[in-house]
Design a protein around this motif. Structure first.
Motif, PDB file in Angstrom:
ATOM      1  N   UNK A   1       0.799  -1.169  -0.104  1.00 54.22           N
ATOM      2  CA  UNK A   1      -0.056  -0.018   0.063  1.00 54.22           C
ATOM      3  C   UNK A   1       0.821   1.216  -0.142  1.00 54.22           C
ATOM      4  N   UNK A   2       2.036   1.188   0.786  1.00 60.69           N
ATOM      5  CA  UNK A   2       2.835   2.340   0.825  1.00 60.69           C
ATOM      6  C   UNK A   2       3.461   2.509  -0.597  1.00 60.69           C
ATOM      7  N   UNK A   3       3.791   1.463  -1.144  1.00 66.06           N
ATOM      8  CA  UNK A   3       4.523   1.584  -2.547  1.00 66.06           C
ATOM      9  C   UNK A   3       3.628   2.134  -3.751  1.00 66.06           C
ATOM     10  N   UNK A   4       2.586   1.811  -3.409  1.00 67.67           N
ATOM     11  CA  UNK A   4       1.360   2.133  -4.336  1.00 67.67           C
ATOM     12  C   UNK A   4       1.175   3.752  -4.581  1.00 67.67           C
ATOM     13  N   UNK A   5       1.533   4.531  -3.464  1.00 69.69           N
ATOM     14  CA  UNK A   5       1.515   5.501  -3.576  1.00 69.69           C
ATOM     15  C   UNK A   5       2.727   6.802  -3.360  1.00 69.69           C
ATOM     16  N   UNK A   6       3.632   6.012  -2.514  1.00 63.09           N
ATOM     17  CA  UNK A   6       4.783   7.100  -2.110  1.00 63.09           C
ATOM     18  C   UNK A   6       5.985   6.655  -2.998  1.00 63.09           C
ATOM     19  N   UNK A   7       6.848   7.434  -2.662  1.00 65.14           N
ATOM     20  CA  UNK A   7       8.285   7.469  -3.482  1.00 65.14           C
ATOM     21  C   UNK A   7       9.253   7.435  -2.558  1.00 65.14           C
ATOM     22  N   UNK A   8      10.690   7.217  -2.879  1.00 62.71           N
ATOM     23  CA  UNK A   8      11.644   7.433  -1.722  1.00 62.71           C
ATOM     24  C   UNK A   8      11.769   9.010  -1.337  1.00 62.71           C
ATOM     25  N   UNK A   9      12.002   8.920  -0.288  1.00 66.26           N
ATOM     26  CA  UNK A   9      12.064  10.261   0.514  1.00 66.26           C
ATOM     27  C   UNK A   9      10.905  10.671   1.095  1.00 66.26           C
ATOM     28  N   UNK A  10       9.732  10.363   0.775  1.00 62.15           N
ATOM     29  CA  UNK A  10       8.456  10.829   1.258  1.00 62.15           C
ATOM     30  C   UNK A  10       8.459  10.498   2.817  1.00 62.15           C
ATOM     31  N   UNK A  11       7.572  11.039   3.666  1.00 61.69           N
ATOM     32  CA  UNK A  11       7.744  10.782   5.077  1.00 61.69           C
ATOM     33  C   UNK A  11       6.359  10.126   5.460  1.00 61.69           C
ATOM     34  N   UNK A  12       6.591   9.426   6.223  1.00 66.95           N
ATOM     35  CA  UNK A  12       5.586   8.615   6.905  1.00 66.95           C
ATOM     36  C   UNK A  12       5.430   8.663   8.498  1.00 66.95           C
ATOM     37  N   UNK A  13       4.203   9.171   9.017  1.00 66.41           N
ATOM     38  CA  UNK A  13       3.983   9.060  10.078  1.00 66.41           C
ATOM     39  C   UNK A  13       3.690   7.614  10.833  1.00 66.41           C
ATOM     40  N   UNK A  14       4.698   7.211  11.901  1.00 62.50           N
ATOM     41  CA  UNK A  14       4.655   5.912  12.469  1.00 62.50           C
ATOM     42  C   UNK A  14       4.400   5.815  13.842  1.00 62.50           C
ATOM     43  N   UNK A  15       3.808   5.065  14.513  1.00 60.88           N
ATOM     44  CA  UNK A  15       3.591   4.980  16.016  1.00 60.88           C
ATOM     45  C   UNK A  15       5.020   4.615  16.700  1.00 60.88           C
ATOM     46  N   UNK A  16       5.172   5.262  17.678  1.00 62.44           N
ATOM     47  CA  UNK A  16       6.579   5.249  18.361  1.00 62.44           C
ATOM     48  C   UNK A  16       6.323   5.258  20.154  1.00 62.44           C
ATOM     49  N   UNK A  17       6.231   4.026  20.610  1.00 61.83           N
ATOM     50  CA  UNK A  17       6.817   3.068  20.439  1.00 61.83           C
ATOM     51  C   UNK A  17       5.775   2.263  19.510  1.00 61.83           C
ATOM     52  N   UNK A  18       6.321   1.326  18.466  1.00 69.14           N
ATOM     53  CA  UNK A  18       5.447   0.650  17.562  1.00 69.14           C
ATOM     54  C   UNK A  18       5.863  -0.809  17.204  1.00 69.14           C
ATOM     55  N   UNK A  19       5.209  -1.129  16.194  1.00 68.64           N
ATOM     56  CA  UNK A  19       5.566  -2.494  15.629  1.00 68.64           C
ATOM     57  C   UNK A  19       7.207  -2.497  14.785  1.00 68.64           C
ATOM     58  N   UNK A  20       8.034  -2.892  15.425  1.00 65.21           N
ATOM     59  CA  UNK A  20       9.414  -2.983  15.094  1.00 65.21           C
ATOM     60  C   UNK A  20       9.527  -3.246  13.346  1.00 65.21           C
ATOM     61  N   UNK A  21       8.775  -3.870  12.934  1.00 61.27           N
ATOM     62  CA  UNK A  21       8.962  -4.672  11.468  1.00 61.27           C
ATOM     63  C   UNK A  21       8.410  -3.201  10.487  1.00 61.27           C
ATOM     64  N   UNK A  22       7.397  -2.214  11.242  1.00 57.68           N
ATOM     65  CA  UNK A  22       7.098  -1.401  10.397  1.00 57.68           C
ATOM     66  C   UNK A  22       8.212  -0.201  10.475  1.00 57.68           C
TER      67      UNK A  22
END
Length: 443
Positions: free
Chosen positions: A168-189
């Motif tokens: 899903x990320x690859x479907x819309x984003x390109x290298x350098x784009x920013x993604x908000x992620x939970x911290x602490x969160x799933x280590x794999x993400x």
């Protein structure tokens, strides 16, 4: 140059590949300083802008970090090194509550389901050109989404939640784009995002989900995607409340171009209602895995989303894996049709163990979090000392470094292996190691 290793290449991609290859092989160790732009440009006889572009590619991929005038250096933990490797050796005498695995006693037997799938295959074998999603599986998945109020959308299948999130990320984003992620969160993400060449923007979490102020800052800073765990958040056990979901949806209404991914990986083993962000923006996806409720080796995740996102995921999947095995799909159909998992009983079992441990820790003055799911998060001041100390008491726990970017230290305890008689001894051990108790918040 750089000891025995010589950087090569004429274009930005070739220079970046040369450096990344050296990092992967160990020729450029963590912390190694890279040559200044102009120095490397002279050595390679290229324009400094070419080297700058190469370094930018490496930074976006999480291979190097830049520190202004101090230059660029190899990251101490490159994005290609999964956080899964941040683990401890568990001695034979210790109880292992570090894995995050479900209780195998609560997983359904698969023999009948696999046999039914084999019979179905014999009667109607799937060949090239068949529909990627079994019609019955798709109908059951859509009905479950409808029951939880998830917006209408087509169904897609992937080999697990992380596979879906990546696609899903690859479907819309390109290298350098920013993604908000939970911290602490799933280590794999937390590993996946920089490995894709994306930039992770940590967002704090409390018991009700991502902090609105942190998400607002991430979006104002240009984050193009937000990944949220709806229930049973790993590692904190947070669950998105109705109030928090409403606040986040209101915030996202002003950022309709942001991609939102809901991860509902504990569907099938929790009795908490679903409060998701699906549909709050133009492009979205909600992912459900069979791993936690039916078994980690049943590599199948169901997702829905807006038509464009699902179409892109489906199309890219067909170019690679093609489809998720229909044998697995029919196995899941049999499990769902026959209510192989008693959701209420499973939820009660995990809730009883989780809440008993939370009470026991609270009685001993230890702050801990675990609103849902199978994990408990305990903030600590000294993560290494806590892990080592609990090992001495016979308990192996997961170090919080596997789940953190900028948040405070902590340890994760998985309640799945615990019996009733384990609760008090474990709480005693944690209290003995953590003096004074940790902070009450894990942002």
């Amino acid at each position: 140059m750089l000891g025995e290793y010589r950087i090569t290449g004429r274009g930005a991609s070739a220079i970046a590949a040369s450096i990344e290859s050296a990092v992967g092989s160990g020729a450029l160790p963590p912390g190694e300083t890279l040559p200044p732009l102009r120095e490397l440009a002279r050595a390679l006889d290229v324009n400094p802008n070419t080297v700058a572009a190469a370094y930018r590619l490496l930074r976006d991929r999480g291979v190097i970090e830049t520190a202004g005038r101090r230059g660029s250096r190899v990251r101490s933990r490159p994005a290609t090194a999964p956080r899964d490797e941040i683990r401890i050796d568990v001695p034979a005498r210790a109880r292992d509550i570090s894995t995050g695995n479900p209780d195998t006693a609560l997983l359904p037997p698969l023999a009948d389901a696999l046999a039914a799938a084999a019979v179905h295959h014999a009667q109607a074998p799937v060949l090239y050109g068949s529909a990627p999603v079994d019609a019955e599986l798709g109908a059951l998945a859509r009905a479950a989404f409808d029951a939880d109020g998830v917006p209408d959308g087509p169904i897609s299948l992937t080999s697990g939640s992380l596979d879906a999130i990546e696609r899903v990320l690859a479907a819309h984003l390109r290298p350098g784009d920013a993604v908000a992620v939970e911290d602490p969160g799933w280590g794999s993400v937390l590993d996946l995002v920089p490995a894709m060449g994306l930039r992770a923007v940590p967002v704090g979490v409390d018991d009700e989900g991502p902090l609105v102020a942190d998400v607002a800052r991430a979006l104002a800073g240009g984050a193009r995607a937000l990944v949220v765990t709806d229930r049973g958040q790993n590692p904190t056990g947070a669950a998105l409340s109705a109030e928090r979901a409403a606040e986040l949806r209101e915030l996202l209404a002003a950022h309709r171009d942001v991609l939102v991914i809901d991860d509902d990986h504990v569907h099938g083993l929790t009795d908490l209602p679903l409060h998701c962000l699906a549909g709050a923006t133009e492009h979205w996806a909600l992912v459900r895995s069979t791993a936690k409720a039916y078994g980690p080796d049943l590599r199948l995740a169901v997702s829905t989303g807006d038509a464009l996102t699902v179409d892109r995921v489906r199309g890219r999947y067909r170019l690679g894996a093609g489809w998720v095995s229909h044998l697995l799909q029919r196995t899941v159909v049999h499990l769902w049709r026959n209510d192989a998992v008693d959701v209420d009983a499973t939820a009660r079992s995990y809730t009883a163990r989780r809440e008993a441990l939370l009470r026991a820790l609270a009685d001993r003055g230890v702050a801990a979090h675990g609103r849902s799911g199978m994990n408990i998060w305990v903030p600590v001041s000294d993560e290494t000392g806590a892990v080592a100390g609990l090992l001495q008491h016979g308990w192996a726990v997961a170090p919080g470094a596997r789940f953190r970017a900028r948040s405070a230290p902590g340890i994760r305890l998985t309640v799945s292996p615990l019996a009733h008689e384990d609760i008090e001894p474990l709480a005693d051990a944690v209290a003995a190691v953590l003096r004074p108790a940790g902070a009450s918040r894990y942002a």
